[in-house]
Write a protein that holds these residues in place. Sequence first.
Motif, PDB file in Angstrom:
ATOM      1  N   PRO A   1      12.753  26.232  53.537  1.00  0.00           N
ATOM      2  CA  PRO A   1      12.149  26.098  54.874  1.00  0.00           C
ATOM      3  C   PRO A   1      10.790  26.777  54.969  1.00  0.00           C
ATOM      4  CG  PRO A   1      14.481  26.602  55.061  1.00  0.00           C
ATOM      5  CD  PRO A   1      14.154  26.711  53.610  1.00  0.00           C
ATOM      6  N   GLY A   2       9.783  26.011  55.344  1.00  0.00           N
ATOM      7  CA  GLY A   2       8.438  26.544  55.531  1.00  0.00           C
ATOM      8  C   GLY A   2       7.719  26.937  54.250  1.00  0.00           C
ATOM      9  N   LYS A   3       8.278  26.547  53.111  1.00  0.00           N
ATOM     10  CA  LYS A   3       7.708  26.968  51.821  1.00  0.00           C
ATOM     11  C   LYS A   3       7.194  25.783  51.007  1.00  0.00           C
ATOM     12  CE  LYS A   3       8.772  31.254  52.581  1.00  0.00           C
ATOM     13  NZ  LYS A   3       7.697  32.248  52.903  1.00  0.00           N
ATOM     14  N   GLY A   4       6.720  26.072  49.794  1.00  0.00           N
ATOM     15  CA  GLY A   4       6.142  25.045  48.944  1.00  0.00           C
ATOM     16  C   GLY A   4       7.165  24.351  48.058  1.00  0.00           C
ATOM     17  N   LEU A   5       6.639  23.543  47.158  1.00  0.00           N
ATOM     18  CA  LEU A   5       7.454  22.733  46.259  1.00  0.00           C
ATOM     19  C   LEU A   5       7.770  23.505  44.983  1.00  0.00           C
ATOM     20  CD1 LEU A   5       5.397  19.419  46.584  1.00  0.00           C
ATOM     21  CD2 LEU A   5       7.429  20.085  47.892  1.00  0.00           C
ATOM     22  N   GLU A   6       9.009  23.359  44.504  1.00  0.00           N
ATOM     23  CA  GLU A   6       9.439  24.025  43.264  1.00  0.00           C
ATOM     24  C   GLU A   6      10.148  22.994  42.386  1.00  0.00           C
ATOM     25  OE1 GLU A   6      11.272  28.167  43.990  1.00  0.00           O
ATOM     26  OE2 GLU A   6      11.708  26.982  45.797  1.00  0.00           O
ATOM     27  N   TRP A   7       9.673  22.838  41.154  1.00  0.00           N
ATOM     28  CA  TRP A   7      10.318  21.919  40.235  1.00  0.00           C
ATOM     29  C   TRP A   7      11.604  22.528  39.712  1.00  0.00           C
ATOM     30  CZ3 TRP A   7      10.645  22.463  34.663  1.00  0.00           C
ATOM     31  CH2 TRP A   7      11.226  21.345  34.031  1.00  0.00           C
ATOM     32  N   MET A   8      12.708  21.750  39.810  1.00  0.00           N
ATOM     33  CA  MET A   8      14.014  22.243  39.375  1.00  0.00           C
ATOM     34  C   MET A   8      14.368  21.741  37.979  1.00  0.00           C
ATOM     35  SD  MET A   8      16.095  21.539  42.892  1.00  0.00           S
ATOM     36  CE  MET A   8      17.566  22.440  42.417  1.00  0.00           C
ATOM     37  N   GLY A   9      14.030  20.476  37.707  1.00  0.00           N
ATOM     38  CA  GLY A   9      14.376  19.906  36.414  1.00  0.00           C
ATOM     39  C   GLY A   9      14.219  18.406  36.419  1.00  0.00           C
ATOM     40  N   PHE A  10      14.425  17.822  35.221  1.00  0.00           N
ATOM     41  CA  PHE A  10      14.384  16.367  35.047  1.00  0.00           C
ATOM     42  C   PHE A  10      15.669  15.898  34.399  1.00  0.00           C
ATOM     43  CE2 PHE A  10       9.878  16.461  35.399  1.00  0.00           C
ATOM     44  CZ  PHE A  10       9.258  17.135  34.355  1.00  0.00           C
ATOM     45  N   ILE A  11      15.996  14.637  34.596  1.00  0.00           N
ATOM     46  CA  ILE A  11      17.016  13.992  33.792  1.00  0.00           C
ATOM     47  C   ILE A  11      16.529  12.614  33.402  1.00  0.00           C
ATOM     48  CG2 ILE A  11      18.283  13.134  35.825  1.00  0.00           C
ATOM     49  CD1 ILE A  11      20.879  13.573  34.052  1.00  0.00           C
ATOM     50  N   TYR A  12      16.826  12.204  32.179  1.00  0.00           N
ATOM     51  CA  TYR A  12      16.494  10.867  31.688  1.00  0.00           C
ATOM     52  C   TYR A  12      17.782  10.073  31.706  1.00  0.00           C
ATOM     53  CZ  TYR A  12      14.156   7.305  28.863  1.00  0.00           C
ATOM     54  OH  TYR A  12      13.579   6.138  28.412  1.00  0.00           O
ATOM     55  N   PRO A  13      17.953   9.185  32.684  1.00  0.00           N
ATOM     56  CA  PRO A  13      19.235   8.496  32.842  1.00  0.00           C
ATOM     57  C   PRO A  13      19.651   7.659  31.627  1.00  0.00           C
ATOM     58  CG  PRO A  13      17.948   8.309  34.852  1.00  0.00           C
ATOM     59  CD  PRO A  13      17.041   8.889  33.809  1.00  0.00           C
ATOM     60  N   GLY A  14      18.698   7.253  30.810  1.00  0.00           N
ATOM     61  CA  GLY A  14      19.033   6.423  29.660  1.00  0.00           C
ATOM     62  C   GLY A  14      19.996   7.097  28.698  1.00  0.00           C
ATOM     63  N   ASP A  15      19.788   8.437  28.505  1.00  0.00           N
ATOM     64  CA  ASP A  15      20.665   9.162  27.587  1.00  0.00           C
ATOM     65  C   ASP A  15      21.126  10.502  28.154  1.00  0.00           C
ATOM     66  OD1 ASP A  15      17.944  10.334  25.381  1.00  0.00           O
ATOM     67  OD2 ASP A  15      18.401  10.715  27.491  1.00  0.00           O
ATOM     68  N   SER A  16      20.842  10.734  29.443  1.00  0.00           N
ATOM     69  CA  SER A  16      21.211  11.969  30.146  1.00  0.00           C
ATOM     70  C   SER A  16      20.569  13.223  29.570  1.00  0.00           C
ATOM     71  CB  SER A  16      22.737  12.133  30.210  1.00  0.00           C
ATOM     72  OG  SER A  16      23.285  11.156  31.074  1.00  0.00           O
ATOM     73  N   ASP A  17      19.475  13.078  28.844  1.00  0.00           N
ATOM     74  CA  ASP A  17      18.693  14.236  28.404  1.00  0.00           C
ATOM     75  C   ASP A  17      18.224  14.972  29.654  1.00  0.00           C
ATOM     76  OD1 ASP A  17      15.602  14.648  26.471  1.00  0.00           O
ATOM     77  OD2 ASP A  17      17.183  16.066  26.997  1.00  0.00           O
ATOM     78  N   THR A  18      18.393  16.297  29.646  1.00  0.00           N
ATOM     79  CA  THR A  18      18.001  17.068  30.819  1.00  0.00           C
ATOM     80  C   THR A  18      17.088  18.230  30.429  1.00  0.00           C
ATOM     81  OG1 THR A  18      20.016  18.383  30.624  1.00  0.00           O
ATOM     82  CG2 THR A  18      20.050  16.580  32.210  1.00  0.00           C
ATOM     83  N   ARG A  19      16.187  18.579  31.299  1.00  0.00           N
ATOM     84  CA  ARG A  19      15.307  19.737  31.150  1.00  0.00           C
ATOM     85  C   ARG A  19      15.375  20.513  32.470  1.00  0.00           C
ATOM     86  NH1 ARG A  19      11.757  17.267  27.301  1.00  0.00           N
ATOM     87  NH2 ARG A  19      13.235  15.984  26.104  1.00  0.00           N
ATOM     88  N   TYR A  20      15.636  21.796  32.386  1.00  0.00           N
ATOM     89  CA  TYR A  20      15.752  22.619  33.586  1.00  0.00           C
ATOM     90  C   TYR A  20      14.620  23.641  33.639  1.00  0.00           C
ATOM     91  CZ  TYR A  20      20.593  20.987  34.200  1.00  0.00           C
ATOM     92  OH  TYR A  20      21.728  20.228  34.399  1.00  0.00           O
ATOM     93  N   SER A  21      14.164  23.928  34.844  1.00  0.00           N
ATOM     94  CA  SER A  21      13.313  25.089  35.036  1.00  0.00           C
ATOM     95  C   SER A  21      14.171  26.338  34.812  1.00  0.00           C
ATOM     96  CB  SER A  21      12.759  25.096  36.460  1.00  0.00           C
ATOM     97  OG  SER A  21      12.225  26.363  36.770  1.00  0.00           O
ATOM     98  N   PRO A  22      13.627  27.375  34.183  1.00  0.00           N
ATOM     99  CA  PRO A  22      14.407  28.604  33.989  1.00  0.00           C
ATOM    100  C   PRO A  22      14.960  29.162  35.301  1.00  0.00           C
ATOM    101  CG  PRO A  22      12.409  28.704  32.688  1.00  0.00           C
ATOM    102  CD  PRO A  22      12.304  27.476  33.535  1.00  0.00           C
ATOM    103  N   SER A  23      14.253  28.937  36.379  1.00  0.00           N
ATOM    104  CA  SER A  23      14.690  29.463  37.679  1.00  0.00           C
ATOM    105  C   SER A  23      15.967  28.803  38.173  1.00  0.00           C
ATOM    106  CB  SER A  23      13.593  29.267  38.719  1.00  0.00           C
ATOM    107  OG  SER A  23      12.432  29.981  38.382  1.00  0.00           O
ATOM    108  N   PHE A  24      16.253  27.611  37.657  1.00  0.00           N
ATOM    109  CA  PHE A  24      17.409  26.859  38.143  1.00  0.00           C
ATOM    110  C   PHE A  24      18.472  26.630  37.069  1.00  0.00           C
ATOM    111  CE2 PHE A  24      15.944  25.937  42.352  1.00  0.00           C
ATOM    112  CZ  PHE A  24      14.567  26.002  42.261  1.00  0.00           C
ATOM    113  N   GLN A  25      18.142  26.947  35.814  1.00  0.00           N
ATOM    114  CA  GLN A  25      19.112  26.799  34.723  1.00  0.00           C
ATOM    115  C   GLN A  25      20.359  27.607  35.045  1.00  0.00           C
ATOM    116  OE1 GLN A  25      18.271  25.369  31.281  1.00  0.00           O
ATOM    117  NE2 GLN A  25      20.510  25.344  31.214  1.00  0.00           N
ATOM    118  N   GLY A  26      21.522  26.950  34.943  1.00  0.00           N
ATOM    119  CA  GLY A  26      22.772  27.637  35.222  1.00  0.00           C
ATOM    120  C   GLY A  26      23.134  27.697  36.697  1.00  0.00           C
TER     121      GLY A  26
END
Lengths: 111, 119
Positions: free
Chosen positions: B41-66
């Motif tokens: 709320p009232g704050k900026g944008l933060e990238w959490m991670g990506f997923i590639y649906p073709g093979d479910s490869d995922t990349r997480y930001s360290p802030s959201f990993q786990g």
Amino acid sequence: QSALTQPASVSGSPGQSITISCTGTSSDVGGYNYVSWYQQHPGKAPKLMIYDVSNRPSGVSNRFSGSKSGNTASLTISGLQAEDEADYYCSSYRSSSPQVIFGGGTKLTVL
Amino acid sequence: EVQLVQSGAEVKKPGESLKISCKGSGYSFTSNWIAWVRQMPGKGLEWMGFIYPGDSDTRYSPSFQGQVTLSADKSISTAYLQWSSLKASDTAMYYCARKLDSRNWFDPWGQGTLVTVSS
């Protein structure tokens, strides 16, 4: 991780031009031509305005332009219009994790 | 038209689990990444991670990993963001967005899903 540095606010009168800066490091903004800019109106989703430093997606007004010098990228809006009043965020690819980083956002006020 | 449509707003209690969705249409869902972005709320944008649906490869930001789990069901062109135990600090708007493979921008974005966690 620290966000890219943007001014908290900028303002301008209709018809004027304004520039929003976005400062990073050689590991992100300065190291790659992968800076993008997003416009967000209150209560709305962000919208891509500029990609790869200076490219405009189809449908985005040519009043919006982007550039980069060293570790600082810039978004310039010329011929300001009332509808340009919004928050603007820069983003860059990074060579180390996290792969993507955003700026803190800049609130543009059209006076 | 390329479009991402997200599931509706959620109100949850601390400790509860949640899974929100993002359905893509108008493009090859399996050949593009889906990114998730948090806006408190009232704050900026933060990238959490990506997923590639073709093979479910995922990349997480360290802030959201786990803290969250990204998944996708390519048979229904839908990506998911889930929590196993919500905290009040998870209260935020969550956006999904498409990222073309080998590109570094997000377009288009979903309309957002507001998650409110309160006892």
